[in-house]
Design a protein around this motif. Structure first.
Motif, mmCIF file in Angstrom:
data_model
loop_
_atom_site.group_PDB
_atom_site.id
_atom_site.type_symbol
_atom_site.label_atom_id
_atom_site.label_comp_id
_atom_site.label_asym_id
_atom_site.label_seq_id
_atom_site.Cartn_x
_atom_site.Cartn_y
_atom_site.Cartn_z
ATOM 1 N N ILE A 147 -10.886 -5.283 -0.034
ATOM 2 C CA ILE A 147 -10.152 -5.924 -1.118
ATOM 3 C C ILE A 147 -9.894 -4.882 -2.189
ATOM 4 O O ILE A 147 -10.816 -4.212 -2.648
ATOM 5 C CB ILE A 147 -10.954 -7.102 -1.705
ATOM 6 C CG1 ILE A 147 -11.258 -8.128 -0.611
ATOM 7 C CG2 ILE A 147 -10.205 -7.734 -2.887
ATOM 8 C CD1 ILE A 147 -12.263 -9.189 -1.023
ATOM 9 N N MET B 57 -8.592 -4.338 -6.002
ATOM 10 C CA MET B 57 -8.344 -5.078 -7.244
ATOM 11 C C MET B 57 -7.617 -4.177 -8.228
ATOM 12 O O MET B 57 -8.092 -3.093 -8.575
ATOM 13 C CB MET B 57 -9.657 -5.579 -7.832
ATOM 14 C CG MET B 57 -10.331 -6.576 -6.895
ATOM 15 S SD MET B 57 -11.702 -7.439 -7.637
ATOM 16 C CE MET B 57 -10.819 -8.641 -8.608
ATOM 17 N N THR C 218 -10.386 -5.256 -15.545
ATOM 18 C CA THR C 218 -10.732 -4.929 -14.166
ATOM 19 C C THR C 218 -11.547 -3.644 -14.110
ATOM 20 O O THR C 218 -12.562 -3.569 -13.413
ATOM 21 C CB THR C 218 -9.455 -4.781 -13.308
ATOM 22 O OG1 THR C 218 -8.718 -5.997 -13.386
ATOM 23 C CG2 THR C 218 -9.793 -4.484 -11.857
ATOM 24 N N PRO D 256 -15.083 -6.451 -10.157
ATOM 25 C CA PRO D 256 -14.945 -6.092 -8.746
ATOM 26 C C PRO D 256 -16.313 -5.846 -8.076
ATOM 27 O O PRO D 256 -16.527 -6.270 -6.939
ATOM 28 C CB PRO D 256 -14.102 -4.814 -8.780
ATOM 29 C CG PRO D 256 -13.270 -4.973 -10.018
ATOM 30 C CD PRO D 256 -14.222 -5.610 -11.006
ATOM 31 N N VAL E 168 -15.021 -4.064 -1.970
ATOM 32 C CA VAL E 168 -14.094 -4.345 -3.062
ATOM 33 C C VAL E 168 -13.892 -3.051 -3.847
ATOM 34 O O VAL E 168 -14.845 -2.489 -4.380
ATOM 35 C CB VAL E 168 -14.616 -5.461 -3.988
ATOM 36 C CG1 VAL E 168 -13.607 -5.733 -5.102
ATOM 37 C CG2 VAL E 168 -14.874 -6.741 -3.183
ATOM 38 N N ASN F 132 -12.242 -0.998 -6.968
ATOM 39 C CA ASN F 132 -11.800 -1.201 -8.341
ATOM 40 C C ASN F 132 -10.732 -0.170 -8.682
ATOM 41 O O ASN F 132 -11.035 0.995 -8.917
ATOM 42 C CB ASN F 132 -12.999 -1.062 -9.283
ATOM 43 C CG ASN F 132 -12.660 -1.354 -10.725
ATOM 44 O OD1 ASN F 132 -11.496 -1.411 -11.102
ATOM 45 N ND2 ASN F 132 -13.677 -1.530 -11.541
ATOM 46 N N GLU G 209 0.716 -0.896 -12.268
ATOM 47 C CA GLU G 209 -0.169 -1.309 -11.176
ATOM 48 C C GLU G 209 0.579 -1.307 -9.847
ATOM 49 O O GLU G 209 0.029 -0.907 -8.818
ATOM 50 C CB GLU G 209 -0.765 -2.686 -11.484
ATOM 51 C CG GLU G 209 -1.736 -2.622 -12.645
ATOM 52 C CD GLU G 209 -1.943 -3.931 -13.372
ATOM 53 O OE1 GLU G 209 -1.394 -4.963 -12.933
ATOM 54 O OE2 GLU G 209 -2.649 -3.920 -14.384
ATOM 55 N N VAL H 299 -5.580 -7.970 -5.021
ATOM 56 C CA VAL H 299 -5.672 -8.916 -6.133
ATOM 57 C C VAL H 299 -5.196 -8.194 -7.389
ATOM 58 O O VAL H 299 -5.729 -7.134 -7.731
ATOM 59 C CB VAL H 299 -7.117 -9.416 -6.337
ATOM 60 C CG1 VAL H 299 -7.195 -10.344 -7.541
ATOM 61 C CG2 VAL H 299 -7.634 -10.096 -5.085
ATOM 62 N N ASN I 133 -5.010 -8.561 -11.318
ATOM 63 C CA ASN I 133 -5.533 -9.309 -12.461
ATOM 64 C C ASN I 133 -4.608 -9.077 -13.647
ATOM 65 O O ASN I 133 -4.263 -7.944 -13.952
ATOM 66 C CB ASN I 133 -6.952 -8.828 -12.770
ATOM 67 C CG ASN I 133 -7.848 -9.005 -11.575
ATOM 68 O OD1 ASN I 133 -8.155 -10.118 -11.202
ATOM 69 N ND2 ASN I 133 -8.222 -7.904 -10.937
#
Length: 113
Positions: free
Chosen positions: A26, A28, A34, A46, A63, A65, A76, A93, A95
Motif C-alpha cells: 500500500i 500512501m 501523512t 501509515p 505500507v 509513506n 502527489e 491511498v 490523503n
C-alpha cells in the motif's frame, strides 16, 4: 522526534523494491499529515495502519509513506507517476484535506506565470 529517511527517499524503514511474494503493498500519498510531522516514525498513520493490518492476521502487508510536507494533489500525482513502476503498489491511498486544495490553487497559479 525521530525521523528516518529510507533508501528510496521517503519516511520510514528501508524498502526492498522487489515485493516479497504474497505481500500487499500500500502506497500512501499526502502532505504533512501523512508524512507525520511532529511524531516519531512508528506513530505516523501509515506506520500505524501497517501495524494494525499485520496484527489482524489477514495477510502480509507493507505500507509505504510517501507523504511530503506541503504537497498538493498535483504534486502527489507527479510523485506517484515517477515512482509507481518501481514501487509496484497493490493499493494507492491519497490523503487529502482542505489545506491541500489551497496549496493546489497557489501552486497552479505560480506554475502558469
Amino acid at each position: 522526534v525521530g525521523i528516518r529517511i529510507n533508501n528510496i527517499g521517503f519516511r520510514g524503514e528501508d524498502v526492498n523494491l522487489e515485493k516479497e511474494p504474497g505481500v500487499s503493498r500500500i502506497v500512501m500519498l499526502g502532505d504533512s499529515f501523512t508524512f507525520g510531522a511532529g511524531v516519531n516514525d512508528d506513530e505516523t498513520f501509515p506506520a500505524v495502519l501497517e501495524e494494525m493490518l499485520l496484527a489482524s492476521g489477514t495477510g502480509k502487508f507493507e505500507v509505504l509513506n510517501l507523504g511530503v510536507e506541503s504537497y498538493s494533489p498535483i504534486l502527489e500525482y507527479i510523485l506517484l507517476k515517477r515512482n509507481i513502476d518501481r514501487l509496484d503498489p497493490d493499493i494507492v491511498v491519497m490523503n487529502l484535506d482542505m489545506s491541500d486544495i489551497m496549496n493546489e490553487f497557489v501552486y497552479r497559479k505560480q506554475a502558469s506565470l
